[in-house]
Design a protein around this motif. Sequence first.
Motif, PDB file in Angstrom:
ATOM      1  N   TYR A  23      32.538  34.394  35.233  1.00  0.00           N
ATOM      2  CA  TYR A  23      34.267  35.075  34.115  1.00  0.00           C
ATOM      3  C   TYR A  23      34.778  34.303  33.068  1.00  0.00           C
ATOM      4  O   TYR A  23      35.324  33.540  32.990  1.00  0.00           O
ATOM      5  CB  TYR A  23      35.669  35.211  35.098  1.00  0.00           C
ATOM      6  CG  TYR A  23      35.268  35.386  36.844  1.00  0.00           C
ATOM      7  CD1 TYR A  23      34.602  37.076  37.234  1.00  0.00           C
ATOM      8  CD2 TYR A  23      35.244  35.499  37.798  1.00  0.00           C
ATOM      9  CE1 TYR A  23      34.614  37.767  37.837  1.00  0.00           C
ATOM     10  CE2 TYR A  23      35.222  35.670  39.335  1.00  0.00           C
ATOM     11  CZ  TYR A  23      35.095  37.004  38.875  1.00  0.00           C
ATOM     12  OH  TYR A  23      34.050  38.310  40.466  1.00  0.00           O
ATOM     13  N   SER A 214      31.490  40.955  40.057  1.00  0.00           N
ATOM     14  CA  SER A 214      32.250  41.177  40.996  1.00  0.00           C
ATOM     15  C   SER A 214      32.887  43.080  40.291  1.00  0.00           C
ATOM     16  O   SER A 214      33.191  42.961  39.493  1.00  0.00           O
ATOM     17  CB  SER A 214      33.563  40.941  41.926  1.00  0.00           C
ATOM     18  OG  SER A 214      34.246  40.352  40.495  1.00  0.00           O
ATOM     19  N   GLU A 215      33.739  43.386  41.313  1.00  0.00           N
ATOM     20  CA  GLU A 215      34.420  44.648  41.085  1.00  0.00           C
ATOM     21  C   GLU A 215      35.255  44.487  39.694  1.00  0.00           C
ATOM     22  O   GLU A 215      35.136  45.704  38.950  1.00  0.00           O
ATOM     23  CB  GLU A 215      34.886  45.353  42.575  1.00  0.00           C
ATOM     24  CG  GLU A 215      35.185  46.553  42.417  1.00  0.00           C
ATOM     25  CD  GLU A 215      35.544  47.642  43.299  1.00  0.00           C
ATOM     26  OE1 GLU A 215      35.837  46.098  44.287  1.00  0.00           O
ATOM     27  OE2 GLU A 215      36.126  48.443  43.590  1.00  0.00           O
ATOM     28  N   LYS A 216      36.093  43.906  40.162  1.00  0.00           N
ATOM     29  CA  LYS A 216      36.893  42.932  39.006  1.00  0.00           C
ATOM     30  C   LYS A 216      36.121  42.866  37.676  1.00  0.00           C
ATOM     31  O   LYS A 216      37.009  43.150  36.134  1.00  0.00           O
ATOM     32  CB  LYS A 216      37.740  42.281  39.010  1.00  0.00           C
ATOM     33  CG  LYS A 216      37.096  40.942  38.467  1.00  0.00           C
ATOM     34  CD  LYS A 216      38.880  39.402  39.125  1.00  0.00           C
ATOM     35  CE  LYS A 216      37.606  38.715  38.943  1.00  0.00           C
ATOM     36  NZ  LYS A 216      38.980  36.936  39.350  1.00  0.00           N
ATOM     37  N   SER A 217      34.760  42.761  37.482  1.00  0.00           N
ATOM     38  CA  SER A 217      33.979  42.242  36.148  1.00  0.00           C
ATOM     39  C   SER A 217      34.065  43.569  35.507  1.00  0.00           C
ATOM     40  O   SER A 217      34.458  43.733  34.107  1.00  0.00           O
ATOM     41  CB  SER A 217      32.846  41.920  36.694  1.00  0.00           C
ATOM     42  OG  SER A 217      32.835  40.479  37.368  1.00  0.00           O
ATOM     43  N   TRP A 218      33.659  44.954  35.635  1.00  0.00           N
ATOM     44  CA  TRP A 218      33.467  45.470  35.581  1.00  0.00           C
ATOM     45  C   TRP A 218      34.887  47.225  35.468  1.00  0.00           C
ATOM     46  O   TRP A 218      35.446  47.729  34.225  1.00  0.00           O
ATOM     47  CB  TRP A 218      32.509  47.153  36.177  1.00  0.00           C
ATOM     48  CG  TRP A 218      32.114  47.471  37.012  1.00  0.00           C
ATOM     49  CD1 TRP A 218      33.537  48.312  37.668  1.00  0.00           C
ATOM     50  CD2 TRP A 218      31.767  46.429  38.325  1.00  0.00           C
ATOM     51  NE1 TRP A 218      32.436  48.407  39.296  1.00  0.00           N
ATOM     52  CE2 TRP A 218      31.934  47.066  39.409  1.00  0.00           C
ATOM     53  CE3 TRP A 218      31.115  45.251  38.191  1.00  0.00           C
ATOM     54  CZ2 TRP A 218      31.304  46.702  40.903  1.00  0.00           C
ATOM     55  CZ3 TRP A 218      30.100  44.748  39.505  1.00  0.00           C
ATOM     56  CH2 TRP A 218      30.817  45.456  40.423  1.00  0.00           C
ATOM     57  N   ASN A 219      36.237  47.017  36.449  1.00  0.00           N
ATOM     58  CA  ASN A 219      36.569  47.493  36.389  1.00  0.00           C
ATOM     59  C   ASN A 219      38.439  46.855  35.679  1.00  0.00           C
ATOM     60  O   ASN A 219      38.631  47.317  34.561  1.00  0.00           O
ATOM     61  CB  ASN A 219      37.700  47.379  37.509  1.00  0.00           C
ATOM     62  CG  ASN A 219      37.822  48.523  38.540  1.00  0.00           C
ATOM     63  OD1 ASN A 219      36.463  48.922  38.323  1.00  0.00           O
ATOM     64  ND2 ASN A 219      38.216  47.727  39.579  1.00  0.00           N
ATOM     65  N   GLN A 220      37.757  45.307  34.871  1.00  0.00           N
ATOM     66  CA  GLN A 220      38.560  45.011  33.443  1.00  0.00           C
ATOM     67  C   GLN A 220      38.316  44.457  32.775  1.00  0.00           C
ATOM     68  O   GLN A 220      38.270  43.403  32.041  1.00  0.00           O
ATOM     69  CB  GLN A 220      39.561  43.381  34.426  1.00  0.00           C
ATOM     70  CG  GLN A 220      40.720  44.188  35.750  1.00  0.00           C
ATOM     71  CD  GLN A 220      41.118  42.933  36.193  1.00  0.00           C
ATOM     72  OE1 GLN A 220      41.241  41.309  35.400  1.00  0.00           O
ATOM     73  NE2 GLN A 220      40.808  42.718  37.697  1.00  0.00           N
ATOM     74  N   ILE A 222      35.452  41.897  32.652  1.00  0.00           N
ATOM     75  CA  ILE A 222      35.261  40.740  31.997  1.00  0.00           C
ATOM     76  C   ILE A 222      34.133  40.315  32.088  1.00  0.00           C
ATOM     77  O   ILE A 222      33.357  40.766  32.784  1.00  0.00           O
ATOM     78  CB  ILE A 222      35.438  40.219  33.390  1.00  0.00           C
ATOM     79  CG1 ILE A 222      37.504  40.199  33.818  1.00  0.00           C
ATOM     80  CG2 ILE A 222      36.491  38.564  33.103  1.00  0.00           C
ATOM     81  CD1 ILE A 222      38.284  39.503  34.644  1.00  0.00           C
ATOM     82  N   SER A 241      31.082  50.100  34.588  1.00  0.00           N
ATOM     83  CA  SER A 241      32.209  51.034  35.001  1.00  0.00           C
ATOM     84  C   SER A 241      32.072  52.272  35.042  1.00  0.00           C
ATOM     85  O   SER A 241      33.134  53.154  35.937  1.00  0.00           O
ATOM     86  CB  SER A 241      33.151  50.974  34.075  1.00  0.00           C
ATOM     87  OG  SER A 241      35.021  51.512  34.159  1.00  0.00           O
ATOM     88  N   ASP A 257      28.623  38.888  44.731  1.00  0.00           N
ATOM     89  CA  ASP A 257      30.454  39.271  44.859  1.00  0.00           C
ATOM     90  C   ASP A 257      30.815  39.296  46.337  1.00  0.00           C
ATOM     91  O   ASP A 257      29.714  39.911  47.754  1.00  0.00           O
ATOM     92  CB  ASP A 257      30.480  41.255  44.726  1.00  0.00           C
ATOM     93  CG  ASP A 257      32.219  42.055  45.092  1.00  0.00           C
ATOM     94  OD1 ASP A 257      32.648  41.013  45.346  1.00  0.00           O
ATOM     95  OD2 ASP A 257      31.924  42.210  44.541  1.00  0.00           O
ATOM     96  N   SER A 259      32.797  40.146  48.025  1.00  0.00           N
ATOM     97  CA  SER A 259      32.997  40.724  48.752  1.00  0.00           C
ATOM     98  C   SER A 259      31.966  42.025  49.414  1.00  0.00           C
ATOM     99  O   SER A 259      31.831  43.293  49.867  1.00  0.00           O
ATOM    100  CB  SER A 259      34.406  41.662  48.628  1.00  0.00           C
ATOM    101  OG  SER A 259      34.117  43.012  47.396  1.00  0.00           O
TER     102      SER A 259
END
Length: 265
Positions: A23, A214-220, A222, A241, A257, A259
């Motif tokens: 990240y 991970s999911e937060k990479s494309w959601n946020q 990063i 995203s 990821d 998860s």
Amino acid sequence: MNKFVKVHVMHCGDVKVDRRLAYKDSNLDHIPFVEQRSEEHQLWLPVSCYLIEHPNGTVVIDAGWSEDVRTRPEEHLGHAYKFCHPRLPSGQSVKEHLESKKIAVKNIDHVVISHLDIDHISGIHLLGDAKSFLVSEPEWNSAKSFQKARCEGITFETFSLEPIPFGPYHLGKDLFLDGLVYLVFTPGHTEGLISVVARVKDGWLLLTSDAGYSEKSWNQLILPGNSTNDQQALESLKWISSFSKRDDCVAVIANHDPSVKYGIY
Ligand SMILES: [Zn+2]
């Protein structure tokens, strides 16, 4: 004629890295070595490979770790060992996964390498008997000599980018020319990074490789800690995203990821 493919998500060991490698953090302009910082900054991430069963052929995406990392990790990784420490439990190499599924390597039609980072090509010689090896033209053309050296003995076919319906630039390759498996140009982390969009039974599955961790990479949005082009890396994340919000998107799976759900789609 099948209208879909089957995708097996395989857990091929793990890698320990500093969090900053996965990240991007604007407060830290370099990636620390593994264990250079305290334990709270360290991540153990899974390493994934994929098996795609298409009516006209069998495909493996990425090669994961070589079995050599079990006995001589430092020698195998060379300089990269400073930034990533591998772990490969028994039964988890890509070859061992294929053996457990009763699939002979010589019957693999295509090995597709998403990009040439060590954790994706380390095990390529385990797949040495496969019929063909594919990597994108921009990835191969930008490869460093040590990356090519790691693939010694493997003959890659490089593919040029063609118009396809997916990706930030609508460029890639329709692998079987029937709209079931697309290799999608999602650069930024590396110059020729390839994600995969596969038509599975319930819709589209997107394998992002390392375009996001991970999911937060494309959601946020990063960026990956390492990138050759930040603007392209951002465009790739934006596309992932938007793809993740499609009604017909079954799942978006990043290679590393924690998860990620292993199994068959
Ligand atoms: Zn990776």
